[in-house]
Design a protein around this motif. Structure first.
Motif, PDB file in Angstrom:
ATOM      1  N   THR A 266       0.859  -1.187   0.000  1.00 24.36           N
ATOM      2  CA  THR A 266       0.000   0.000   0.000  1.00 24.36           C
ATOM      3  C   THR A 266       0.893   1.235   0.000  1.00 24.36           C
ATOM      4  O   THR A 266       1.685   1.435   0.933  1.00 24.36           O
ATOM      5  CB  THR A 266      -0.936   0.010   1.233  1.00 24.36           C
ATOM      6  N   PRO A 267       0.808   2.067  -1.047  1.00 25.94           N
ATOM      7  CA  PRO A 267       1.717   3.219  -1.149  1.00 25.94           C
ATOM      8  C   PRO A 267       1.377   4.327  -0.142  1.00 25.94           C
ATOM      9  O   PRO A 267       0.234   4.512   0.244  1.00 25.94           O
ATOM     10  CB  PRO A 267       1.502   3.714  -2.584  1.00 25.94           C
ATOM     11  N   LYS A 268       2.418   5.026   0.273  1.00 28.47           N
ATOM     12  CA  LYS A 268       2.322   6.250   1.090  1.00 28.47           C
ATOM     13  C   LYS A 268       1.759   6.040   2.487  1.00 28.47           C
ATOM     14  O   LYS A 268       1.371   6.996   3.149  1.00 28.47           O
ATOM     15  CB  LYS A 268       1.512   7.325   0.362  1.00 28.47           C
ATOM     16  N   GLU A 269       1.646   4.795   2.947  1.00 36.16           N
ATOM     17  CA  GLU A 269       1.155   4.550   4.302  1.00 36.16           C
ATOM     18  C   GLU A 269       2.048   3.517   4.972  1.00 36.16           C
ATOM     19  O   GLU A 269       2.577   2.628   4.319  1.00 36.16           O
ATOM     20  CB  GLU A 269      -0.286   4.025   4.276  1.00 36.16           C
ATOM     21  N   LYS A 270       2.174   3.663   6.309  1.00 33.77           N
ATOM     22  CA  LYS A 270       2.930   2.662   7.043  1.00 33.77           C
ATOM     23  C   LYS A 270       2.368   2.543   8.456  1.00 33.77           C
ATOM     24  O   LYS A 270       1.641   3.425   8.929  1.00 33.77           O
ATOM     25  CB  LYS A 270       4.412   2.988   7.056  1.00 33.77           C
ATOM     26  N   GLU A 271       2.685   1.428   9.096  1.00 34.54           N
ATOM     27  CA  GLU A 271       2.269   1.230  10.480  1.00 34.54           C
ATOM     28  C   GLU A 271       2.870   2.340  11.328  1.00 34.54           C
ATOM     29  O   GLU A 271       4.009   2.763  11.109  1.00 34.54           O
ATOM     30  CB  GLU A 271       2.748  -0.126  10.998  1.00 34.54           C
ATOM     31  N   GLY A 272       2.089   2.828  12.282  1.00 32.44           N
ATOM     32  CA  GLY A 272       2.553   3.891  13.168  1.00 32.44           C
ATOM     33  C   GLY A 272       2.201   5.287  12.697  1.00 32.44           C
ATOM     34  O   GLY A 272       2.284   6.233  13.485  1.00 32.44           O
ATOM     35  N   ASP A 273       1.831   5.451  11.416  1.00 28.01           N
ATOM     36  CA  ASP A 273       1.379   6.774  10.963  1.00 28.01           C
ATOM     37  C   ASP A 273       0.205   7.208  11.831  1.00 28.01           C
ATOM     38  O   ASP A 273      -0.635   6.388  12.223  1.00 28.01           O
ATOM     39  CB  ASP A 273       0.941   6.737   9.501  1.00 28.01           C
ATOM     40  N   LYS A 274       0.157   8.492  12.122  1.00 29.41           N
ATOM     41  CA  LYS A 274      -0.848   9.018  13.052  1.00 29.41           C
ATOM     42  C   LYS A 274      -1.608  10.172  12.419  1.00 29.41           C
ATOM     43  O   LYS A 274      -1.034  10.986  11.696  1.00 29.41           O
ATOM     44  CB  LYS A 274      -0.142   9.499  14.314  1.00 29.41           C
ATOM     45  N   LEU A 275      -2.895  10.246  12.703  1.00 25.19           N
ATOM     46  CA  LEU A 275      -3.734  11.385  12.348  1.00 25.19           C
ATOM     47  C   LEU A 275      -4.229  11.971  13.665  1.00 25.19           C
ATOM     48  O   LEU A 275      -4.843  11.265  14.474  1.00 25.19           O
ATOM     49  CB  LEU A 275      -4.920  10.937  11.478  1.00 25.19           C
ATOM     50  N   VAL A 276      -3.929  13.241  13.921  1.00 19.10           N
ATOM     51  CA  VAL A 276      -4.311  13.907  15.160  1.00 19.10           C
ATOM     52  C   VAL A 276      -5.587  14.703  14.885  1.00 19.10           C
ATOM     53  O   VAL A 276      -5.589  15.618  14.063  1.00 19.10           O
ATOM     54  CB  VAL A 276      -3.193  14.833  15.677  1.00 19.10           C
ATOM     55  N   MET A 277      -6.659  14.327  15.568  1.00 16.94           N
ATOM     56  CA  MET A 277      -7.969  14.935  15.311  1.00 16.94           C
ATOM     57  C   MET A 277      -8.394  15.859  16.447  1.00 16.94           C
ATOM     58  O   MET A 277      -8.353  15.471  17.613  1.00 16.94           O
ATOM     59  CB  MET A 277      -9.015  13.832  15.127  1.00 16.94           C
ATOM     60  N   SER A 278      -8.792  17.059  16.075  1.00 19.09           N
ATOM     61  CA  SER A 278      -9.394  18.014  17.010  1.00 19.09           C
ATOM     62  C   SER A 278     -10.871  18.069  16.646  1.00 19.09           C
ATOM     63  O   SER A 278     -11.307  18.930  15.870  1.00 19.09           O
ATOM     64  CB  SER A 278      -8.760  19.398  16.852  1.00 19.09           C
ATOM     65  N   ILE A 279     -11.622  17.116  17.167  1.00 21.02           N
ATOM     66  CA  ILE A 279     -13.038  17.009  16.810  1.00 21.02           C
ATOM     67  C   ILE A 279     -13.891  16.982  18.066  1.00 21.02           C
ATOM     68  O   ILE A 279     -13.434  16.610  19.133  1.00 21.02           O
ATOM     69  CB  ILE A 279     -13.323  15.752  15.950  1.00 21.02           C
TER      70      ILE A 279
ATOM     71  N   PRO B 269       0.714  14.603  10.432  1.00 19.43           N
ATOM     72  CA  PRO B 269       2.099  15.072  10.544  1.00 19.43           C
ATOM     73  C   PRO B 269       3.040  14.437   9.510  1.00 19.43           C
ATOM     74  O   PRO B 269       4.036  15.062   9.134  1.00 19.43           O
ATOM     75  CB  PRO B 269       2.512  14.684  11.968  1.00 19.43           C
ATOM     76  N   GLN B 270       2.726  13.247   9.017  1.00 20.19           N
ATOM     77  CA  GLN B 270       3.584  12.596   8.014  1.00 20.19           C
ATOM     78  C   GLN B 270       3.584  13.372   6.701  1.00 20.19           C
ATOM     79  O   GLN B 270       4.565  13.381   5.970  1.00 20.19           O
ATOM     80  CB  GLN B 270       3.131  11.152   7.733  1.00 20.19           C
ATOM     81  N   ARG B 271       2.472  13.998   6.363  1.00 20.51           N
ATOM     82  CA  ARG B 271       2.335  14.726   5.098  1.00 20.51           C
ATOM     83  C   ARG B 271       2.242  16.236   5.300  1.00 20.51           C
ATOM     84  O   ARG B 271       2.102  16.985   4.348  1.00 20.51           O
ATOM     85  CB  ARG B 271       1.096  14.214   4.347  1.00 20.51           C
ATOM     86  N   ASP B 272       2.256  16.665   6.559  1.00 27.89           N
ATOM     87  CA  ASP B 272       2.130  18.070   6.922  1.00 27.89           C
ATOM     88  C   ASP B 272       0.874  18.690   6.294  1.00 27.89           C
ATOM     89  O   ASP B 272       0.923  19.761   5.698  1.00 27.89           O
ATOM     90  CB  ASP B 272       3.385  18.852   6.534  1.00 27.89           C
ATOM     91  N   LEU B 273      -0.252  17.975   6.421  1.00 30.40           N
ATOM     92  CA  LEU B 273      -1.526  18.435   5.865  1.00 30.40           C
ATOM     93  C   LEU B 273      -2.580  18.539   6.961  1.00 30.40           C
ATOM     94  O   LEU B 273      -2.651  17.693   7.853  1.00 30.40           O
ATOM     95  CB  LEU B 273      -2.039  17.458   4.806  1.00 30.40           C
TER      96      LEU B 273
END
Length: 142
Positions: free
Chosen positions: A76-89, A104-108
């Motif tokens: 699976t391209p552009k993804e790896k174990e441990g990648d995190k999405l920080v949500m302010s919801i 934070p991995q893509r600074d988006l």
């Protein structure tokens, strides 16, 4: 019950007997329902992505909520174990959340909405003032 006994019973007694018998099944159903309440619309837990390429664990991380990749399908391209999405919801209503997310991995940063309905979760992230959006369906894992 024999026909003789049934025919000799007053109609009121027969009605009461049948009514009691008909409600007898309800007691176990009510007890089972109380033992297993409806699944809350909680965002926390482990989920598998609908395409089968990823699994995440969603849990509080400080004041925010984080979705961390716990498994990524090989190749699976552009993804790896441990990648995190920080949500302010924040929860808007039962099972509906909205706010922002930072990758934070893509600074988006994304505008994010999440809808939890039983074992199904739908996420929708938008960038560039909401012009480009992508939705993903997830299934809760036990």
């Amino acid at each position: 019950m024999s026909d003789f006994i049934r025919s000799s019973m007053p109609k009121k007694a027969l009605f009461h007997r049948n009514r009691t018998k008909s409600f007898a099944w309800a007691i176990p159903v009510i007890l089972v329902g109380a033992a297993f309440p409806a699944e809350a619309a909680d965002i926390n837990g482990s989920s598998a992505r609908g395409d089968g390429n990823a699994r995440v664990r969603i849990a509080p991380c400080g004041a925010e909520i984080c979705a961390v990749n716990t498994w990524i399908k090989p190749g699976t391209p552009k993804e790896k174990e441990g990648d995190k999405l920080v949500m302010s919801i924040k929860e808007d209503s039962e099972g509906s959340y909205s706010g922002t997310a930072f990758d934070p991995q893509r600074d988006l940063s994304y505008k994010l909405t999440v809808r939890v309905d039983g074992a199904r979760m739908t996420t929708k992230g938008c960038v560039i003032a909401g012009l480009i959006c992508k939705g993903v369906v997830w299934t809760r894992m036990n």
